[in-house]
Design a protein around this motif. Structure first.
Motif, mmCIF file in Angstrom:
data_model
loop_
_atom_site.group_PDB
_atom_site.id
_atom_site.type_symbol
_atom_site.label_atom_id
_atom_site.label_comp_id
_atom_site.label_asym_id
_atom_site.label_seq_id
_atom_site.Cartn_x
_atom_site.Cartn_y
_atom_site.Cartn_z
ATOM 1 N N VAL A 47 0.859 -1.179 0.000
ATOM 2 C CA VAL A 47 0.000 0.000 0.000
ATOM 3 C C VAL A 47 0.894 1.228 0.000
ATOM 4 C CG1 VAL A 47 -1.823 1.245 1.193
ATOM 5 C CG2 VAL A 47 -1.780 -1.242 1.270
ATOM 6 N N GLN A 48 0.877 1.958 -1.091
ATOM 7 C CA GLN A 48 1.685 3.162 -1.242
ATOM 8 C C GLN A 48 0.953 4.059 -2.234
ATOM 9 O OE1 GLN A 48 5.653 2.247 -2.517
ATOM 10 N NE2 GLN A 48 6.479 4.134 -1.680
ATOM 11 N N ASP A 83 6.788 -4.825 5.845
ATOM 12 C CA ASP A 83 7.597 -3.620 5.768
ATOM 13 C C ASP A 83 6.688 -2.420 5.986
ATOM 14 O OD1 ASP A 83 9.919 -2.171 5.454
ATOM 15 O OD2 ASP A 83 9.918 -2.246 3.270
ATOM 16 N N GLY A 84 7.274 -1.318 6.397
ATOM 17 C CA GLY A 84 6.502 -0.102 6.608
ATOM 18 C C GLY A 84 5.707 -0.161 7.901
ATOM 19 N N SER A 85 4.657 0.674 7.964
ATOM 20 C CA SER A 85 3.868 0.751 9.191
ATOM 21 C C SER A 85 2.517 1.393 8.903
ATOM 22 C CB SER A 85 4.624 1.556 10.256
ATOM 23 O OG SER A 85 5.034 2.803 9.733
ATOM 24 N N GLY A 86 1.610 1.223 9.833
ATOM 25 C CA GLY A 86 0.270 1.791 9.703
ATOM 26 C C GLY A 86 -0.557 1.485 10.933
ATOM 27 N N HIS A 116 -13.536 -2.993 11.532
ATOM 28 C CA HIS A 116 -12.173 -2.492 11.545
ATOM 29 C C HIS A 116 -11.879 -1.730 10.262
ATOM 30 C CE1 HIS A 116 -11.906 -6.280 9.324
ATOM 31 N NE2 HIS A 116 -10.815 -5.795 8.749
ATOM 32 N N ARG A 117 -10.709 -1.116 10.239
ATOM 33 C CA ARG A 117 -10.210 -0.413 9.055
ATOM 34 C C ARG A 117 -8.686 -0.318 9.190
ATOM 35 N NH1 ARG A 117 -12.686 5.516 10.683
ATOM 36 N NH2 ARG A 117 -11.260 5.906 12.393
ATOM 37 N N PHE A 118 -8.031 0.011 8.089
ATOM 38 C CA PHE A 118 -6.574 0.141 8.088
ATOM 39 C C PHE A 118 -6.179 1.401 7.348
ATOM 40 C CE2 PHE A 118 -2.376 -0.340 6.197
ATOM 41 C CZ PHE A 118 -1.632 -0.686 7.313
ATOM 42 N N THR A 119 -5.122 2.050 7.836
ATOM 43 C CA THR A 119 -4.553 3.192 7.144
ATOM 44 C C THR A 119 -3.053 3.214 7.374
ATOM 45 O OG1 THR A 119 -4.732 5.572 6.745
ATOM 46 C CG2 THR A 119 -4.850 4.847 9.043
ATOM 47 N N VAL A 120 -2.329 3.742 6.409
ATOM 48 C CA VAL A 120 -0.898 3.932 6.594
ATOM 49 C C VAL A 120 -0.673 5.119 7.525
ATOM 50 C CG1 VAL A 120 -0.202 2.888 4.406
ATOM 51 C CG2 VAL A 120 -0.785 5.308 4.471
ATOM 52 N N ASN A 124 3.358 6.885 4.752
ATOM 53 C CA ASN A 124 2.592 6.510 3.553
ATOM 54 C C ASN A 124 3.049 5.215 2.896
ATOM 55 O OD1 ASN A 124 0.493 8.267 3.361
ATOM 56 N ND2 ASN A 124 1.589 9.750 2.114
ATOM 57 N N TYR A 125 3.466 4.252 3.690
ATOM 58 C CA TYR A 125 3.900 2.990 3.099
ATOM 59 C C TYR A 125 3.701 1.840 4.079
ATOM 60 C CZ TYR A 125 6.831 -0.729 1.289
ATOM 61 O OH TYR A 125 7.278 -1.931 0.843
ATOM 62 N N ALA A 126 3.090 0.774 3.594
ATOM 63 C CA ALA A 126 2.983 -0.467 4.352
ATOM 64 C C ALA A 126 2.917 -1.616 3.359
ATOM 65 C CB ALA A 126 1.736 -0.472 5.229
ATOM 66 N N LYS A 127 3.587 -2.683 3.690
ATOM 67 C CA LYS A 127 3.502 -3.910 2.907
ATOM 68 C C LYS A 127 3.101 -4.998 3.887
ATOM 69 C CE LYS A 127 6.025 -6.987 -0.181
ATOM 70 N NZ LYS A 127 7.344 -7.278 -0.804
ATOM 71 N N ALA A 128 1.963 -5.623 3.626
ATOM 72 C CA ALA A 128 1.422 -6.609 4.547
ATOM 73 C C ALA A 128 1.082 -7.891 3.806
ATOM 74 C CB ALA A 128 0.167 -6.064 5.229
ATOM 75 N N MET A 129 1.124 -8.974 4.528
ATOM 76 C CA MET A 129 0.735 -10.266 3.986
ATOM 77 C C MET A 129 -0.526 -10.715 4.723
ATOM 78 S SD MET A 129 2.828 -13.863 4.069
ATOM 79 C CE MET A 129 4.164 -13.191 3.128
ATOM 80 N N ARG A 130 -1.496 -11.166 3.985
ATOM 81 C CA ARG A 130 -2.685 -11.739 4.611
ATOM 82 C C ARG A 130 -2.571 -13.254 4.533
ATOM 83 N NH1 ARG A 130 -9.159 -11.002 3.919
ATOM 84 N NH2 ARG A 130 -9.661 -12.369 5.641
ATOM 85 N N LEU A 131 -2.794 -13.897 5.660
ATOM 86 C CA LEU A 131 -2.763 -15.349 5.740
ATOM 87 C C LEU A 131 -4.188 -15.846 5.914
ATOM 88 C CD1 LEU A 131 0.235 -15.509 8.200
ATOM 89 C CD2 LEU A 131 0.300 -15.977 5.751
#
Length: 162
Positions: A47-48, A83-86, A116-120, A124-131
């Motif tokens: 997400v960028q 990587d990144g954060s949010g 729920h919701r998500f935001t960086v 302005n950068y997050a890389k996430a993996m969904r399992l």
């Protein structure tokens, strides 16, 4: 969203039924999978705002808007921050927001039926993996979605933890 009062991770997990793993899990990702039997089919998502999404093939700015829309899933959402954060925002039993900062190496399990919701963050950068447990299901149901059985079960759980 205005920040609320600070609470401990233990209190947070009890209040909204979250499971959070933190700190340097990226060094030994197999240890993350060992925590959850049956977890499979990882899918990475970057997400960028200034890039295009390779997952949904639409501008990431639209993806960020989609993730920030309050929603729930009918199955657990397991996210590992590569990587990144949010921030994940979740609702407590009084329907107030709780903001959870996530960064590289953190993993969170959001139970089925939790809004729920998500935001960086400001980077302005997050890389996430969904399992996923079982077959992957990507469907999000925007609020209101109280008619789903998963929401009813989650609310019943919250009522029992009073």
């Amino acid at each position: 969203m205005a920040p609320g009062k600070l609470i401990s991770a233990v209190v947070l997990c009890i209040r909204v039924s979250l499971q959070i793993q933190g700190g340097n899990l990226s060094r030994d990702f197999s240890s993350v999978l060992d925590l959850r039997r049956g977890v499979r089919l990882p899918s990475a998502l970057r997400v960028q705002p200034e890039t295009r999404s390779f997952i949904l093939d639409r501008p990431a700015s639209l993806q960020i808007k989609m993730f920030y829309e309050e929603h729930l899933h009918l199955d657990d959402e397991i996210r590992y921050i590569l990587d990144g954060s949010g921030y994940f925002d979740v609702r407590d039993k009084e329907d107030k927001w709780i903001r959870i900062f996530m960064e590289k190496g953190d993993m969170i399990t959001l139970p089925a039926g939790i809004y729920h919701r998500f935001t960086v963050d400001e980077k302005n950068y997050a890389k996430a993996m969904r399992l996923f447990v079982g077959e992957p299901v990507w469907t999000a149901y925007n609020r209101p979605a109280d008619h789903f059985e998963a929401r009813g079960q989650y609310m019943k759980f919250l009522a029992q933890t009073a």
